[in-house]
Each structure stands twice: as structure tokens, then as C-alpha cells.
Design an enzyme around this catalytic site. Structure first.
Site, short mmCIF file in Angstrom:
data_model
loop_
_atom_site.label_atom_id
_atom_site.label_comp_id
_atom_site.label_asym_id
_atom_site.label_seq_id
_atom_site.Cartn_x
_atom_site.Cartn_y
_atom_site.Cartn_z
N HIS A 123 1.04 -1.28 0.05
CA HIS A 123 -0.01 -0.13 -0.01
C HIS A 123 0.86 1.31 0.07
CE1 HIS A 123 -3.82 -2.11 0.34
NE2 HIS A 123 -3.32 -2.74 1.54
N ASP A 160 -2.58 -10.44 -2.38
CA ASP A 160 -3.13 -10.10 -0.85
C ASP A 160 -4.48 -9.71 -1.31
OD1 ASP A 160 -1.73 -8.67 1.79
OD2 ASP A 160 -3.82 -7.61 1.01
ZN LIG Z 1 -3.96 -7.30 2.71
#
Ligand SMILES: [Zn+2]
Length: 347
Positions: A123, A160
Site C-alpha cells: 500500500h 493479497d
Molecule cells: Zn491485505
């Protein structure tokens, strides 16, 4: 030969009450030790990433700010991303661990490797840490292969359960990095629609497969067979990287997908085999999320066994019934994803 990167320093960042805590890694490593796999891996020592390397993908302002926050004892980057006094050094060692593993692969010391690192990275944007992430480990490793490994193009697969908005952003306009993400829709951070496909030289190099909650092993395997594997092959990637979260597991408390160790083994095995055919084995798996300790153990074992080309682990069973209507809905979404991407990319 399969390599592994791990350092006890990875346990020192963060807060034990945060979902992204040291117990996750303790569980994964402890389980590999208990199964005997740990001793069959080649241990690649981690090293800190240098500032020069970090600036390949991050802005100088952001890196200075992160260092300063940590030097002052810590602070929040966003509502759920808290740096502690150790975070800066540990994040450098996590990124550097992925760089060291990439170097070992490029040097032919190992064929593939698993980086059991934290904090996670996918992220992290060029100028902003978020979503438990500070430095983008997988993006830095991909940069190393391109810059120092003299590779022309590499692929990053991100399974993910959350979309890797940081990695997508870093490479969105780049023709030399293909980014393929499969993730749950309507979940943090909200990006990753099928229409986000890259711009300029990167047009068509970002591939987002967004699925509704309830996707199981079979859906992920189909997405791999129909899209991920043919697209990496068509791109002629010279090394493959994986942002490997175990938060798509059926037990995970933060998301609602239904993967089991069978799915993690199958996805890793397909990439291991593809890498052997196309990239002289070069495959790097980088740990991202995963917040159920049992899922961390089983997932890590499955990935490890696939990298080592061992038999699959004993299958687990999803601990609840998946309603037929949910499975049908995921089927429909998956078919729409496959059709859209095939039309667009001609695979
Ligand atoms: Zn994650």
C-alpha cells in the site's frame, strides 16, 4: 534451491494489539521450523536498503519525514498505520531483505525465495505510507532486478486480498513492469477496478481482477489459468515477484474470501513452473498481509512446498458453508473479468 529471508529484527516494529503484529511472523517461522522445511531452505541474510535504493520508488520528503517521526518516538501516518521508534530501521531491513533475496536469485545462488518480512509494503505510495505499509518492498525488489540485474521486464502478481494501490501507482505509467492483482472488491483501499489499466507506456500493463466476497480456491485457480499465467507469458517477464498476503484465507478476520492452503499451493506452483520455463526459475515471494495465525502457518507452508516443488500439503476444509448463490455471483464476476481483459489484451 529455495531461499528464505527472515530476521528477528522484523519482530520489533509495531504494537502487539495491532492486527499487523509480530505474532504473524512468529507463527509462520515457528511452523516452518516444526515441519522441518526451515532447515531445507537456504538462509539469505537481510541487509538494510540504502537511501539511494529507497529513492528508486519513494520521494525524499517522505523518507525524511518517516525517519524524523521514528526518531521522535513514533507517530501515526494514517488512522491505522502507526510508526514506532523502531519502524524506520526495520522497514529498511524489510525492504533490504527483499533486495538481498533478489540479488541471491539474480546471482544464481537460489532459484527462488520467500521473504518473511514485516512491515508489509504494497500500500506504500511514493510519498505516503498507509494501510500498515511504510516502504514498498516488492516495488524496490522489482526495481533492483531491472536496474542492477539488467532485466528488461518483470511481472508482479499481488494476491493479497487488498488491492496493492502503492505498487500499482509506482508502475502505472511504466512499460517494463506488469502488475497483476486479484483482490476482493469494496474493501480497503477502494482502488483496483478492472478499468485501471495503466497509462502511457504502462497502458495495458496493469491488470486488476476484482472479485466479490466468497471467492474460493477454484476461482483463484481459474483466474490464474485464464489470465495471470497467459498474461505473464505474453509479457515475456524475466523475473516474477509476488505480493503474498494470506488475508484471502477463509479464516482471515479482515476480509471475506475463502482461500485455503490448496489455493496458495496451486497459485505458487503455477508461478514456480512458469518461472522455470520462462525465467530460469527466478521467482520472489514477498509477505504482505494475513491476520489469522493458523492461516499464516498453513499458507506459508503451502507456498514454501510449492517453491520447493514438494507435494501439496494436506488440504484444509473451509470452516463454513459457502452458499451456492455466492459461488454463482463470484463465477459471474470472474467470467466478466476474463472477457474484459481478453478483449482488451487479446490473450
Ligand atoms: Zn491485505
Amino acid at each position: 534451491m529455495t531461499g528464505v529471508v527472515y530476521d528477528d529484527a522484523y519482530l520489533t516494529h509495531g504494537d502487539p494489539h495491532h492486527p499487523e503484529n509480530a505474532e504473524r511472523l512468529r507463527a509462520a517461522v515457528g511452523h516452518l521450523k516444526a515441519t522441518g522445511l526451515w532447515d531445507q531452505l537456504k538462509h539469505v541474510p537481510a541487509r538494510p536498503a540504502t537511501l539511494e535504493e529507497i529513492l528508486w520508488v519513494h520521494s525524499e520528503d517522505y523518507v525524511e519525514e518517516l525517519e524524523l517521526i521514528c526518531r521522535r518516538g513514533g507517530g501515526n501516518l494514517d488512522v491505522d498505520t502507526r510508526a514506532t521508534s523502531e519502524t524506520y530501521e526495520v522497514a529498511l531491513l524489510a525492504a533490504g531483505g527483499c533486495l538481498a533475496a533478489t540479488e541471491a536469485i539474480l546471482a544464481g545462488e537460489v532459484d527462488n525465495a520467500l521473504c518473511l518480512v514485516r512491515p508489509p509494503g504494497h500500500h506504500a505510495l511514493p510519498g505516503q505510507g498507509m494501510g500498515f505499509c511504510f516502504l514498498n518492498n516488492v516495488a524496490l525488489a522489482a526495481e533492483l532486478a531491472l536496474r542492477r540485474g539488467h532485466r528488461d521486464q518483470v511481472s508482479i502478481v499481488d494476491w493479497d486480498v487488498h488491492h496493492g494501490n502503492g505498487t500499482q501507482d509506482i508502475f502505472f505509467d511504466r512499460g517494463d513492469v506488469q502488475y497483476l492483482s486479484i483482490h476482493q472488491g469494496a474493501l480497503y483501499p477502494g482502488t483496483g477496478s478492472v478499468d485501471e489499466v495503466g497509462i502511457d507506456a504502462g497502458a495495458g500493463k496493469t491488470i486488476n481482477i476484482m472479485l466479490p466476497p466468497g471467492a474460493h480456491d477454484g476461482h483463484y485457480i481459474e483466474a490464474f489459468e485464464e489470465l495471470v499465467i497467459p498474461l505473464i507469458r505474453a509479457f515475456e517477464a524475466e523475473m516474477i515477484f509476488v505480493s503474498c498476503g494470506f488475508d484471502g484465507h477463509a479464516n482471515d478476520p479482515l476480509a471475506r474470501m475463502c482461500l485455503t492452503n490448496t489455493g496458495y499451493y496451486a497459485m505458487t506452483r503455477m508461478l514456480t513452473d512458469l518461472a522455470a520455463q520462462q525465467c530460469q526459475g527466478r521467482l520472489l515471494i514477498v509477505l504482505e498481509g494475513g491476520y489469522d495465525l493458523d492461516a499464516m502457518e498453513r499458507g506459508t507452508e503451502a507456498v514454501c512446498r510449492a517453491l520447493m516443488r514438494l507435494e501439496p500439503p494436506e488440504p484444509e476444509h473451509v470452516p463454513f458453508a459457502i452458499h451456492q448463490s455466492v459461488t454463482r455471483q463470484v463465477d459471474e464476476w470472474l467470467q466478466r473479468n476474463i472477457e474484459l481483459h481478453r478483449e482488451r489484451l487479446g490473450v
